[in-house]
Design an enzyme around this catalytic site. Sequence first.
Site, short mmCIF file in Angstrom:
data_model
loop_
_atom_site.label_atom_id
_atom_site.label_comp_id
_atom_site.label_asym_id
_atom_site.label_seq_id
_atom_site.Cartn_x
_atom_site.Cartn_y
_atom_site.Cartn_z
N GLU A 228 -12.19 1.98 -4.92
CA GLU A 228 -12.69 1.91 -6.07
C GLU A 228 -14.10 3.07 -6.32
O GLU A 228 -14.55 3.10 -5.01
CB GLU A 228 -13.20 0.82 -6.72
CG GLU A 228 -12.05 -0.28 -6.82
CD GLU A 228 -12.54 -1.89 -6.93
OE1 GLU A 228 -11.95 -2.53 -7.35
OE2 GLU A 228 -13.69 -2.16 -6.58
N ASP A 343 -5.33 18.63 -1.38
CA ASP A 343 -5.35 17.69 -2.36
C ASP A 343 -6.16 18.14 -3.64
O ASP A 343 -6.69 17.16 -4.46
CB ASP A 343 -5.70 16.22 -2.11
CG ASP A 343 -5.03 15.24 -3.07
OD1 ASP A 343 -4.09 15.52 -3.81
OD2 ASP A 343 -5.52 14.26 -3.11
#
Length: 513
Positions: A228, A343
């Site tokens: 998170e 990424d």
Amino acid sequence: MINISKAVLVLSFLYFCQNFYGGWALKCKCDICKDTNYTCETDGYCFTSTFLKDGVVKYSYRCLDTYNLPEIIVQSNRSIQFCNDSIYGLQNNPEYTSMTSNCCNERDYCNDRKITLLPVTGPAPKYLTSLEITAIIVIPTLAICLIIGFVYFYHTSHQRRGLHHHLRHVDDSIEAPDHPILNKGVNLKRMIEMTTSGSGSGLPLLVQRSIARQIQLMEIIGQGRFGEVWKGKWRGENVAVKIFSSREERSWFREAEIYQTVMLRHDNILGFIAADNKDNGTWTQLWLITDYHEHGSLFDFLGRNTMDTGDMIRMALSIATGLAHLHMDIMGTQGKPAIAHRDLKSKNVLVKSNGTCAIGDLGLAVRHDVVTDTVDIPLNNRVGTKRYMAPEVLDETMNVEQFDSFKRADVYALGLIFWEIARRCNVGGIYDEYQLPFYDAVPPDPTIDEMRRVVCIDKQRPNIPNRWQSCDALYVMVKLMKECWYQNATARLTALRIKKTLSNFRASEKLKM
């Protein structure tokens, strides 16, 4: 004559009775019947016993009449016809430490045999109860599990201490809790400038820990594969706290390590503040603390906002500048190795308050070692985002031994990000709704095979509207993104070339004004 006949009948009856009863008597061997040639007769069973007396095995042979028949006793796991030994005075006799007995009636002298003494010596065997068996199995198992758990806990704790030690780049002598940089009047930006001169590798380890322990989490602002992202506060300043689960320890360590690379700090790279592990006694959280940007990711920003051509060029230039700095190899004793992101996507680019961007999420990044000309590929199971993978990554033809291959794959992803930005450029009140690349060709969560079919086999690229050709700024963006998408990776532009092209166009537009 009548008397003679009666006498014959009586004699015949007596003879019959003698033959009848005598013929049905069972003859047995008898070791105490000396007078009858060691033979006895019975209407029951022949009896044999073997017993141990004073350490010597002895045998007994007798007759057992019907009125004294034994009970059938089943002992433990062996079934034995055990004839009641009390009639021979053997039961409860301390002189006999063990005994085996048997009865038979299938033929005369059927007991004329020796039977094996089952318990050779000592008392009858004791068999374990189910509770005792369970205890024997469970107790050692628990002990082994506890030992393994202790060893694992010690190893992981030691490893985490080692990771923290490895992340340290500044001398321990300044890592004191009362160091001046932790004075309440010093903000984060000033603190970083004091310790890193604006381009160093990061704050001292104990300073990072002190900051992490003083952060108050406010609200969740994002979620991903790693864990998170929270908005937090440190002494009134907003920070972003990326919380990794304990399973993602390698990703956490890798990203913290990359962020603390010497001279990595840059306006267009997400600002790193601290890394620490937070153990609450039940589980361990791995924290990565960075600058907070209220606009969130580029993905979120483009979904809510449009921009004019000037804002589009400035945003694209900032991303290209950040990527060029990552890819750049700075030589020197305090030099910076070239880094490839691996990424790059709109969700991993943050939008700053001034409309420029900063590249974040370096957990998959790789560094180039100039001396050995090798690539330090991280040892984790994560892969890049399939939607943004270059053709050579999808079809597994990329040369992973060559660092330039990773940079070219980043440039391909940069071209897709430019396409996302261009769709939200408002020219004369006309713009496109926000969409992800290949939204019309693959499902929301495409597989490798689906992306390979579209990108490698069909060689499709995101659709470019005709109206983009009529606007100078959009035309420049179209030209750049097409040169980022080449199927042949070696033909693609470098991040530095893209940065210079956008910078020159921006300068020329300013001259026109």
